[in-house]
Design an enzyme around this catalytic site. Structure first.
Site: not given
Length: 313
Positions: A8, A2, A103, A85
């Protein structure tokens, strides 16, 4: 994973993830590792503060939580680098706690399903998507639900050319009914690319080169780099580099003709790099510089830019 996946792409992360777990198979192993080793394995992945935070979080988990990631949201958020998150993702997947995650992929799926315009940087859009996610979230399998929505956005509900014909949600998708699903959500305006000039000093002694922590302007602070300085032009960058070298080498220095030129990108910066040989006859390095054998650079905690320059040399 995560932490590595923050900003990325998956394809980029996978080889780093495998090497990282091979070197640090447990939280204890990561906590006991020198930060230099952690940064070395992270080199090339970018956003190096994540590596420093991950190492710091491992130290706290080993010391305060007996090597086990905390199952309490507040305790999870107390760890370096663990934001809302990341805490929600880990707690829902590892502990089956009813937290929805949001996200870019998930936002795109929900925005198309519900016909929302806007983007995640707009408060009203974010609140609407978060409200819908809370209503849809599976309390029985929150981790599977979150991963399913993420993967749907990664593989089917694509930004461009979404694969609507194979989407399991197409029957309820308002964006598909509009005839232009790719126009949902509205993308955030991108920051304009800025051109920067960077002068780099190559201080060489046999097969060794001198390197300093950080690049310039607070960039790449955790990694070793060739001494360098930015400027609005190549001439200004070279002048700034000479000033910097005088401080690093405690006296006058001389830069020769340019050895190599290359281009490099860091976030919104398009960097035009010029490397110059630096004469240091009879001069000692200050404590802020360190000698590196050239053959070690591919495996040391140096920046990707430093590796590019070393390859040219």
């Amino acid at each position: 994973s995560e932490v590595m996946l923050q900003q990325t792409q998956i394809a980029t992360v996978i080889p780093y993830y495998r090497r990282f777990l091979h070197s640090f198979p447990t939280v204890k192993a990561l906590a006991e590792a020198p930060l230099e080793k952690v940064l070395q394995l992270w080199s090339g992945l970018g956003y190096y503060r994540r590596a420093r935070n991950l190492h710091g979080a491992a130290c706290l988990v080993a010391e305060r939580f007996k090597g086990r990631f905390p199952s309490d949201y507040g305790e999870a958020r107390s760890l370096p680098g663990v934001g809302d998150y990341t805490a929600r993702a880990i707690l829902s997947i590892a502990y089956k706690q009813p937290y929805a995650v949001l996200d870019g992929n998930v936002a795109r799926v929900v925005a198309r399903l519900r016909g929302y315009r806007g983007n995640l940087h707009q408060t009203g859009f974010r609140q609407a998507v978060e409200r819908d996610l809370e209503l849809m979230l599976s309390r029985r399998s929150p981790g599977s639900f979150n991963q399913a929505l993420m993967e749907l956005g990664q593989t089917v509900c694509l930004t461009r050319a979404p694969r609507c014909t194979v989407c399991p949600l197409r029957r309820w998708c308002r964006a598909l009914r509009s005839g232009r699903p790719e126009s949902y959500p509205v993308p955030r305006p991108r920051r304009a690319i800025e051109t920067h000039h960077l002068a780099v000093g190559i201080i060489r002694r046999g097969n060794k080169v001198a390197m300093a922590r950080g690049l310039d302007q607070d960039l790449l602070g955790d990694l070793w780099n060739f001494p360098a300085a930015f400027g609005k032009s190549s001439a200004e960058a070279l002048s700034h580099l000479q000033d910097k070298l005088q401080a690093l080498l405690s006296g006058e220095t001389s830069c020769g003709e340019c050895l190599c030129r290359l281009r490099h990108g860091i976030t919104f910066r398009a960097i035009r790099v010029e490397a110059y040989p630096v004469g240091i006859s009879g001069r000692r390095l200050t404590g802020s510089l360190r000698w590196f054998p050239l053959f070690c650079l591919p495996h040391a905690a140096v920046s990707q830019l430093a590796r590019k320059i070393a390859a040219q040399l």
